[in-house]
Write an enzyme that holds these catalytic residues in place. Structure first.
Site, PDB file in Angstrom:
ATOM      1  N   GLU A   5      68.733  17.031 -43.061  1.00  0.00           N
ATOM      2  CA  GLU A   5      67.433  17.240 -42.423  1.00  0.00           C
ATOM      3  C   GLU A   5      67.368  16.663 -41.007  1.00  0.00           C
ATOM      4  OE1 GLU A   5      64.175  15.672 -44.663  1.00  0.00           O
ATOM      5  OE2 GLU A   5      62.714  16.095 -43.093  1.00  0.00           O
TER       6      GLU A   5
ATOM      7  N   HIS B  69      63.208   8.515 -35.305  1.00  0.00           N
ATOM      8  CA  HIS B  69      62.189   9.562 -35.449  1.00  0.00           C
ATOM      9  C   HIS B  69      61.753  10.170 -34.111  1.00  0.00           C
ATOM     10  CE1 HIS B  69      59.527  11.922 -37.785  1.00  0.00           C
ATOM     11  NE2 HIS B  69      59.570  11.138 -38.842  1.00  0.00           N
TER      12      HIS B  69
ATOM     13  N   GLU C 225      52.194  11.813 -48.698  1.00  0.00           N
ATOM     14  CA  GLU C 225      52.151  13.072 -47.947  1.00  0.00           C
ATOM     15  C   GLU C 225      51.306  14.136 -48.641  1.00  0.00           C
ATOM     16  OE1 GLU C 225      56.382  13.890 -47.191  1.00  0.00           O
ATOM     17  OE2 GLU C 225      56.221  12.648 -45.385  1.00  0.00           O
TER      18      GLU C 225
ATOM     19  N   LYS D 182      56.672  12.276 -57.008  1.00  0.00           N
ATOM     20  CA  LYS D 182      56.209  11.857 -55.686  1.00  0.00           C
ATOM     21  C   LYS D 182      54.695  11.797 -55.791  1.00  0.00           C
ATOM     22  CE  LYS D 182      56.092  13.527 -50.859  1.00  0.00           C
ATOM     23  NZ  LYS D 182      56.740  14.441 -49.895  1.00  0.00           N
TER      24      LYS D 182
ATOM     25  N   GLU E 218      67.979   6.430 -53.107  1.00  0.00           N
ATOM     26  CA  GLU E 218      67.918   7.859 -52.790  1.00  0.00           C
ATOM     27  C   GLU E 218      68.554   8.077 -51.422  1.00  0.00           C
ATOM     28  OE1 GLU E 218      64.077  10.093 -53.494  1.00  0.00           O
ATOM     29  OE2 GLU E 218      64.277  10.581 -51.381  1.00  0.00           O
TER      30      GLU E 218
ATOM     31  N   GLU F  24      69.008  35.660 -45.514  1.00  0.00           N
ATOM     32  CA  GLU F  24      68.181  36.076 -44.386  1.00  0.00           C
ATOM     33  C   GLU F  24      68.988  36.502 -43.165  1.00  0.00           C
ATOM     34  OE1 GLU F  24      65.773  34.299 -47.207  1.00  0.00           O
ATOM     35  OE2 GLU F  24      67.626  33.561 -46.344  1.00  0.00           O
TER      36      GLU F  24
ATOM     37  N   LYS G 295      64.374   5.366 -50.867  1.00  0.00           N
ATOM     38  CA  LYS G 295      65.279   5.859 -49.821  1.00  0.00           C
ATOM     39  C   LYS G 295      66.084   4.692 -49.232  1.00  0.00           C
ATOM     40  CE  LYS G 295      62.477   9.859 -48.568  1.00  0.00           C
ATOM     41  NZ  LYS G 295      61.995  10.799 -47.541  1.00  0.00           N
TER      42      LYS G 295
ATOM     43  N   ASP H 117      62.482   7.277 -43.032  1.00  0.00           N
ATOM     44  CA  ASP H 117      62.652   8.571 -43.696  1.00  0.00           C
ATOM     45  C   ASP H 117      63.991   9.194 -43.325  1.00  0.00           C
ATOM     46  OD1 ASP H 117      62.346  10.994 -44.920  1.00  0.00           O
ATOM     47  OD2 ASP H 117      60.820  11.756 -43.564  1.00  0.00           O
TER      48      ASP H 117
HETATM   49  C1  GCU Z   1      60.539  14.008 -45.562  1.00  0.00           C
HETATM   50  C2  GCU Z   1      60.749  15.493 -45.576  1.00  0.00           C
HETATM   51  C3  GCU Z   1      59.861  16.174 -46.564  1.00  0.00           C
HETATM   52  C4  GCU Z   1      59.950  15.494 -47.935  1.00  0.00           C
HETATM   53  C5  GCU Z   1      59.710  14.018 -47.788  1.00  0.00           C
HETATM   54  C6  GCU Z   1      59.938  13.263 -49.077  1.00  0.00           C
HETATM   55  O1  GCU Z   1      59.313  13.688 -44.988  1.00  0.00           O
HETATM   56  O2  GCU Z   1      60.526  16.016 -44.301  1.00  0.00           O
HETATM   57  O3  GCU Z   1      60.277  17.512 -46.676  1.00  0.00           O
HETATM   58  O4  GCU Z   1      59.027  16.061 -48.783  1.00  0.00           O
HETATM   59  O5  GCU Z   1      60.591  13.486 -46.867  1.00  0.00           O
HETATM   60  O6  GCU Z   1      60.988  12.646 -49.203  1.00  0.00           O
HETATM   61  O7  GCU Z   1      59.094  13.284 -49.967  1.00  0.00           O
END
Ligand code: GCU
Length: 712
Positions: free
Chosen positions: A414, A548, A303, A299, A408, A161, A381, A386
């Site tokens: 990030e 955070h 979320e 997962k 993890e 990009e 994690k 996070d």
């Molecule tokens: C964080 C991240 C997401 C990811 C999530 C996860 O929230 O911002 O992009 O999907 O972790 O570990 O599932």
């Protein structure tokens, strides 16, 4: 002796893109031979002849690589007993002499062990260690050393990009899937150079598997068209000891792309034969194309992702449903514990433990405990929120005695500066892996081995199945990772996944010698700079255990500061986590607050739960700290806080000056690219300090201390 043992399946239609510099190899020993001729050729600056070890005749000075089965020389000099001590993937490197002939033997029990030994030998040479009288051995402490590759999300190593060599772009996937118009000739099954470059890099640090798509999984990766492409990739990576897995979307059976083989919503009950049959059929298709396919990463109910709870079942039922479907095929399920259902508790950090611990502890009909199937790993994690720059360890480490547990870690940066900030994460992972959990047995006696690393490598509680997973930072940049220093994180992850007791500074030293320069003063300078970079980031972003505090506005999400923001949902909002008020700052998770502290083993619970004993660098994870609280430095909390922000920025200024002074010793291109990054890094670090301190000051009402330095 490479090329003899063609144990691996050859795929005739696998092709490299035209104009490739890399070569496809069919066997692991062929890969080892190529590394040696290439590596030695480069280091010695001349062609390296290849000999076949016929009847054990090798010239003086030869380097012999192989197993006792494949090489007479190995058989002659390395006993089966010695080799047994390094296990399936370990190696021995020895200098041996016969008459006046000196030979270096790289021996292993398996071809992949021989490949790892080859890389270890090259690393030894490249870091300029003495090569006389070698007697080196190595073997991994953990069996599965995987990358999770999030495909198009959270990658900071793209180059298309921005046309900047991949140094700034966020997207830019390393693997090209599916045929998309004009670039179809660059899509799998065609193998691009960078896939082989990546395979070589990953094998050099012992990575054994990659989950190739995002955890927010698109079911398309389970369709026939994609499986064909995945098979090509798997064939190209296999000689390097790297196997594939796929992230699975729990509700994929509803997807019309699988018609007529689809299920109804009712059939998504994980205990149903329909659900398990559907996943068994997908797994069979995958295995037919990829015989050594690992299994699925999942997962679920996190979320917005679907999961068993949508069907009245829990995580144990969900993980076991999938596990039952793939167990006959020898596959494994990596079930993630990154869940935070708000119905479970008001404190997000407590939720995963509350959901998973009872399942781990559940009495079973056969008198044992723990409901999770043997071919399930819970993938957790390092910390309970996070991937924040510094978190306390996840309370589940040590608490899941009856379940296989994978840690993890996030390699892709990030929350740690993305593609811009020079942040070496080795010290962070070392801190996590060496943290004492104070784990006890059921009678309350402290375990002998109880660090997080011991939990993960199985030595604490006798687990035989072990795994470390890193969310990878691979992209399509020439150097695979974008920021040149992000490569050090990939390197350090692999080294620590292999052996978590390694020292982050030693790892950095190796990397600098292999990557930049071998002059001792240059090495020391760059290593010193790297070693403090993570702590500096913690200081200018989230010191003393605040977490955070990120803004969330594309394209800068999770990069810049946003301490005053509420996103309409507590779980994602800086103000919810900082709880700034006129009294102080931080989230009370002590016994007077949410009591997350109580989820840890008693010694740690007591330490974290008391503001006088909690480590200061974790203070605001557990306490709402009064502005005037006296810190160990003698300063009051407010002054200490400002001081930390200021120190963090000053460190980055220092890195910029240090880097400038290194110009004569570094190649011009990479010098300039890192230099440009450091300038932005410094400005963005100052923005963090100023935004946060100015905002906190609205609550503290105290002056910015003079030694805090200028705030713009
Ligand atoms: C964080 C991240 C997401 C990811 C999530 C996860 O929230 O911002 O992009 O999907 O972790 O570990 O599932």
């Amino acid at each position: 002796n490479a090329g003899r043992n063609k144990a691996h399946r050859h795929t005739p239609n696998l092709t490299m893109a035209t104009g490739s510099a890399e070569r496809l190899v069919e066997t692991t020993l062929e890969a080892a031979r190529n590394e040696l001729t290439r590596g030695l050729g480069g280091l010695l600056d001349r062609d390296v002849p290849v000999w076949s070890d016929r009847g054990g005749q090798v010239p003086d000075g030869a380097v012999v690589v192989g197993t006792r089965d494949s090489s007479t020389v190995v058989r002659r000099y390395v006993s089966a007993r010695d080799l047994a001590s390094v296990g399936a993937e370990g190696y021995l490197i020895r200098s041996v002499s016969r008459g006046r002939h000196e030979v270096t033997v790289i021996a292993a029990n398996t071809d992949v062990g021989a490949l790892y030994g080859t890389f270890a030998f090259l690393r030894h040479l490249q870091t300029q260690r003495p090569i006389a009288n070698l007697n080196i051995s190595g073997s991994p402490k953990v069996e599965h050393r995987h990358l999770n590759y999030w495909e198009t999300e959270r990658l900071y190593a793209g180059n298309d990009e921005l046309g900047d060599g991949g140094l700034g772009g966020e997207t830019g996937a390393i693997f090209n899937f599916a045929a998309t118009g004009a670039s179809a000739h660059l899509n799998l099954p065609v193998i691009l150079d960078r896939y082989i470059v990546a395979a070589r890099a990953l094998a050099s640090v012992g990575i054994t598997g990659i989950t190739i798509n995002n955890v927010n999984a698109n079911p398309v990766y389970l369709t026939r068209a994609y499986i064909q492409q995945e098979a090509a990739l798997a064939d190209a990576l296999r000689p390097y000891g790297i196997r594939l897995a796929v992230s699975a979307n729990y509700a994929a059976p509803l997807d019309q792309r699988f018609a007529p083989d689809t299920l109804t919503r009712e059939q998504l009950d994980p205990t149903s034969t329909e659900f398990q049959g559907w996943w068994n059929r997908r797994a069979r298709e995958l295995q037919a194309a990829i015989p050594d396919f690992i299994g699925f990463t999942v997962k679920a109910n996190s979320e917005g992702q679907p999961g068993p709870q949508d069907h009245g079942k829990d995580h144990g039922d969900g993980a076991n449903g999938l596990a039952a479907a793939v167990a006959p095929l020898g596959m494994t399920i990596f079930w993630r514990t990154f869940v935070y259902n708000p119905d479970v508790d008001t404190d997000r950090l407590k939720r995963a433990y509350l959901e998973f611990a009872p399942i781990d502890d559940e009495p079973q009909p056969d008198g044992t405990r723990g409901r999770f199937a043997d071919n399930v790993f819970l993938q957790t994690k390092n910390g309970p929120l996070d991937f924040q720059a510094r978190e306390p360890i996840h309370p589940m480490f040590g608490r899941m005695e009856n379940t296989n547990q994978a840690i993890e870690l996030q390699i892709t940066q990030e929350y740690t500066g993305q593609g811009t900030m020079l942040t070496y994460l080795g010290p962070m992972w070392e801190e996590v892996l060496t943290t004492d959990t104070y784990a006890t047995d059921r009678q309350g006696r402290l375990l002998d081995k109880r660090r997080v690393g011991n939990i993960v490598d199985g030595s604490a509680q006798g687990h035989r199945d072990t795994a470390v997973v890193g969310v990878a930072n691979l992209g399509n940049a020439d150097n695979l990772t974008g920021h040149h220093f992000s490569q050090a994180n990939l390197f350090a992850f692999g080294r620590l996944a292999w052996d978590w007791t390694l020292d982050a500074e030693d790892i950095a030293t190796d990397w600098v010698r292999m990557t930049w320069n071998n002059r001792d003063d240059v090495v020391e300078t760059i290593v010193a700079m790297m070693m403090g970079s993570w702590e500096a980031l913690v200081s200018y972003q989230t010191p003393l255990g605040i977490g955070h505090q990120f803004e969330f506005s594309n394209p800068a999400d999770h990069y810049g500061p946003g301490p005053s923001v509420w996103f309409g949902n507590d779980d994602w909002s800086p103000v919810h986590y900082n709880k700034a008020d006129s009294v102080g700052l931080g989230y009370d998770r002590s016994p007077t607050g949410s009591d997350l502290a109580a989820q840890y083993f008693p010694t740690l619970a007591a330490k974290y739960g008391d503001i006088d004993t909690v480590p200061e660098n974790l203070m605001m994870w557990f306490h709402h700290v009064p502005w005037d609280h006296r810190m160990r430095s003698g300063r009051i909390f407010w002054d200490e806080l400002v001081h930390r922000y200021q120190m963090g920025v000053q460190y980055v200024t220092g890195m910029r000056h240090t880097w400038d002074a290194l110009e004569p010793y570094l190649d011009a291109r990479r010098f300039a690219e890192v230099r440009a990054k450091l300038a932005k890094h410094e400005a963005d670090a100052a923005d963090w300090r100023d935004t946060c301190v100015n905002y906190w000051q609205e609550f503290s009402g105290r002056p910015v201390p003079v030694d805090g330095g200028p705030l713009s």
